[in-house]
Scaffold this motif. Structure first.
Motif, PDB file in Angstrom:
ATOM      1  N   SER A   8       0.847  -1.193   0.000  1.00 45.35           N
ATOM      2  CA  SER A   8       0.000   0.000   0.000  1.00 45.35           C
ATOM      3  C   SER A   8       0.878   1.238   0.000  1.00 45.35           C
ATOM      4  O   SER A   8       1.605   1.501   0.976  1.00 45.35           O
ATOM      5  N   LEU A  10       0.105   4.102   0.585  1.00 46.97           N
ATOM      6  CA  LEU A  10      -0.261   5.068   1.623  1.00 46.97           C
ATOM      7  C   LEU A  10       0.906   5.277   2.605  1.00 46.97           C
ATOM      8  O   LEU A  10       1.062   6.348   3.177  1.00 46.97           O
ATOM      9  N   HIS A  33      -1.354  -1.402  -4.049  1.00 52.24           N
ATOM     10  CA  HIS A  33      -2.620  -1.100  -3.387  1.00 52.24           C
ATOM     11  C   HIS A  33      -2.784   0.416  -3.253  1.00 52.24           C
ATOM     12  O   HIS A  33      -1.911   1.107  -2.725  1.00 52.24           O
ATOM     13  N   ASP A  35      -5.020   3.213  -1.528  1.00 50.33           N
ATOM     14  CA  ASP A  35      -6.004   3.482  -0.474  1.00 50.33           C
ATOM     15  C   ASP A  35      -6.640   4.845  -0.704  1.00 50.33           C
ATOM     16  O   ASP A  35      -6.003   5.879  -0.490  1.00 50.33           O
ATOM     17  N   HIS A  66      -8.644   0.404  -3.258  1.00 51.30           N
ATOM     18  CA  HIS A  66      -9.519   0.140  -2.106  1.00 51.30           C
ATOM     19  C   HIS A  66     -10.216   1.457  -1.777  1.00 51.30           C
ATOM     20  O   HIS A  66      -9.586   2.387  -1.269  1.00 51.30           O
ATOM     21  N   MET A  68     -12.333   3.750   0.268  1.00 51.27           N
ATOM     22  CA  MET A  68     -12.925   4.020   1.585  1.00 51.27           C
ATOM     23  C   MET A  68     -13.657   5.345   1.461  1.00 51.27           C
ATOM     24  O   MET A  68     -13.260   6.369   2.021  1.00 51.27           O
ATOM     25  N   PRO A 141     -10.422   0.960   9.069  1.00 50.42           N
ATOM     26  CA  PRO A 141      -9.786   1.663   7.959  1.00 50.42           C
ATOM     27  C   PRO A 141      -9.579   3.145   8.251  1.00 50.42           C
ATOM     28  O   PRO A 141     -10.343   3.763   8.984  1.00 50.42           O
ATOM     29  N   GLY A 142      -8.534   3.689   7.650  1.00 46.47           N
ATOM     30  CA  GLY A 142      -8.268   5.122   7.793  1.00 46.47           C
ATOM     31  C   GLY A 142      -6.791   5.473   7.861  1.00 46.47           C
ATOM     32  O   GLY A 142      -6.397   6.545   7.414  1.00 46.47           O
ATOM     33  N   SER A 144      -2.462   3.955   8.034  1.00 46.78           N
ATOM     34  CA  SER A 144      -1.411   2.936   8.038  1.00 46.78           C
ATOM     35  C   SER A 144      -0.845   2.817   9.448  1.00 46.78           C
ATOM     36  O   SER A 144      -1.001   3.736  10.254  1.00 46.78           O
ATOM     37  N   GLY A 145      -0.190   1.720   9.715  1.00 47.81           N
ATOM     38  CA  GLY A 145       0.576   1.591  10.947  1.00 47.81           C
ATOM     39  C   GLY A 145      -0.250   1.256  12.177  1.00 47.81           C
ATOM     40  O   GLY A 145       0.216   1.450  13.299  1.00 47.81           O
ATOM     41  N   ASP A 175      -6.102  -6.785   5.009  1.00 52.96           N
ATOM     42  CA  ASP A 175      -5.494  -5.447   4.939  1.00 52.96           C
ATOM     43  C   ASP A 175      -5.446  -4.808   6.320  1.00 52.96           C
ATOM     44  O   ASP A 175      -6.482  -4.596   6.949  1.00 52.96           O
ATOM     45  N   GLY A 176      -4.218  -4.481   6.765  1.00 54.85           N
ATOM     46  CA  GLY A 176      -4.047  -3.711   7.992  1.00 54.85           C
ATOM     47  C   GLY A 176      -3.209  -4.420   9.046  1.00 54.85           C
ATOM     48  O   GLY A 176      -3.551  -5.520   9.471  1.00 54.85           O
ATOM     49  N   GLY A 177      -2.098  -3.803   9.414  1.00 53.63           N
ATOM     50  CA  GLY A 177      -1.269  -4.334  10.501  1.00 53.63           C
ATOM     51  C   GLY A 177      -0.582  -5.653  10.189  1.00 53.63           C
ATOM     52  O   GLY A 177      -0.237  -6.410  11.108  1.00 53.63           O
ATOM     53  N   GLY A 197       1.478  -2.094   4.259  1.00 60.43           N
ATOM     54  CA  GLY A 197       1.943  -0.712   4.163  1.00 60.43           C
ATOM     55  C   GLY A 197       3.240  -0.505   4.909  1.00 60.43           C
ATOM     56  O   GLY A 197       4.344  -0.641   4.355  1.00 60.43           O
ATOM     57  N   ASN A 198       3.112  -0.221   6.201  1.00 60.77           N
ATOM     58  CA  ASN A 198       4.279   0.100   7.021  1.00 60.77           C
ATOM     59  C   ASN A 198       5.389  -0.938   6.989  1.00 60.77           C
ATOM     60  O   ASN A 198       6.563  -0.592   6.924  1.00 60.77           O
TER      61      ASN A 198
HETATM   62  C1  DX5 Z   1      -6.104   1.207   6.124  1.00 57.78           C
HETATM   63  C2  DX5 Z   1      -5.682   0.883   4.709  1.00 57.78           C
HETATM   64  C3  DX5 Z   1      -4.529  -0.062   4.634  1.00 57.78           C
HETATM   65  C4  DX5 Z   1      -3.279   0.440   5.272  1.00 57.78           C
HETATM   66  C5  DX5 Z   1      -2.284  -0.671   5.408  1.00 57.78           C
HETATM   67  O1  DX5 Z   1      -7.174   2.041   6.065  1.00 57.78           O
HETATM   68  O2  DX5 Z   1      -6.747   0.313   4.000  1.00 57.78           O
HETATM   69  O3  DX5 Z   1      -4.317  -0.462   3.296  1.00 57.78           O
HETATM   70  O4  DX5 Z   1      -2.719   1.492   4.549  1.00 57.78           O
HETATM   71  O5  DX5 Z   1      -1.191  -0.169   6.099  1.00 57.78           O
HETATM   72  P1  DX5 Z   1      -0.479  -1.002   7.248  1.00 57.78           P
HETATM   73  O6  DX5 Z   1       0.036  -2.265   6.623  1.00 57.78           O
HETATM   74  O7  DX5 Z   1       0.620  -0.088   7.696  1.00 57.78           O
HETATM   75  O8  DX5 Z   1      -1.499  -1.276   8.314  1.00 57.78           O
END
Ligand code: DX5
Ligand code: ZN
Length: 216
Positions: A8, A10, A33, A35, A66, A68, A141-142, A144-145, A175-177, A197-198
């Motif tokens: 991602s 982001l 990806h 976001d 994705h 949102m 959602p919203g 990264s990290g 998706d996420g963490g 992402g991170n």
């Molecule tokens: C959250 C996003 C994710 C996010 C993933 O709203 O949909 O795609 O950027 O980032 P990490 O892997 O850092 O959680």
């Protein structure tokens, strides 16, 4: 199905986006990806078409967007024109989800449905055969990290079961963490595709991190 890794952007350095994309191009990542956040469906604003245009120009990977956002139907055609291959909308944002998915497909894209951490998997039972991808959110959602929510494992397993029951074969994306500690367990539960992402962009060696995530 092989493991699909979708970094991602982001979490990327937007002042050096070309170089960040080039790292992904040179890695074993399969997708990129995107976001897209509107500050209404989620408490954050990310980026839109001017950025996507240049990502498309430089990327040698499939674009996986994705959304949102509220009222995603208003933007489906433009995502198709922008060269997005997978377009995922939120279950919680769509009043007429079946129609939305049909519109995505009619614009030449693969159609995905995302569910928030609080949304039960069984709500997808009447729509799962119409989708190419189910995205299980493992954070709210919203941003990264954020920290991975661990009931995701059972939601992934339930999604796999539902797909089997319905004789459907959508990709299961999470998706996420996601990091090197939970990726293998997600694959075991039935995930085919991970958004990261991170863990990728904060790594000293993103190409190696992607390789490790993919080959768990
Ligand atoms: C959250 C996003 C994710 C996010 C993933 O709203 O949909 O795609 O950027 O980032 P990490 O892997 O850092 O959680
Ligand atoms: Zn995402």
């Amino acid at each position: 199905m092989k493991h699909i890794i979708s970094p991602s952007i982001l979490a990327a350095d937007f002042a050096n986006l070309g170089a960040e994309i080039e790292k992904i191009n040179n890695s074993q990542a399969d997708w990129i990806h995107l976001d897209i956040m509107d500050g209404v469906f989620v408490p954050n604003i990310s980026f839109g078409f001017p950025v996507i245009k240049y990502v498309k120009k430089h990327a040698r990977k499939i674009l996986d967007a994705h959304l949102m956002i509220v009222n995603p139907d208003n933007y489906i055609e433009r995502f198709g024109e922008a060269g997005t291959e997978y377009l995922t909308v939120h279950y919680e944002a769509c009043t007429h989800l079946h129609r939305t998915l049909q519109k995505i497909r009619s614009c030449g894209m693969k159609a995905g449905v995302a569910i928030n951490p609080h949304t039960p998997v069984n709500l997808l039972s009447e729509i799962i055969s119409e989708t190419d991808l189910i995205l299980i959110m493992s954070v709210n959602p919203g941003f990264s990290g954020q920290k991975f929510i661990s009931n995701t494992y059972s939601k992934v397993a339930q999604t796999k079961e539902l797909l089997q029951q319905k004789n459907a074969n959508a990709i299961i994306q999470v998706d996420g963490g996601i990091d090197l500690n939970n990726a293998a367990k997600l694959y075991e539960a039935g995930a085919n595709a991970l958004v990261v992402g991170n863990t990728v962009f904060m790594s000293n060696d993103p190409i190696d991190t992607i390789y490790q995530l993919k080959c768990q």
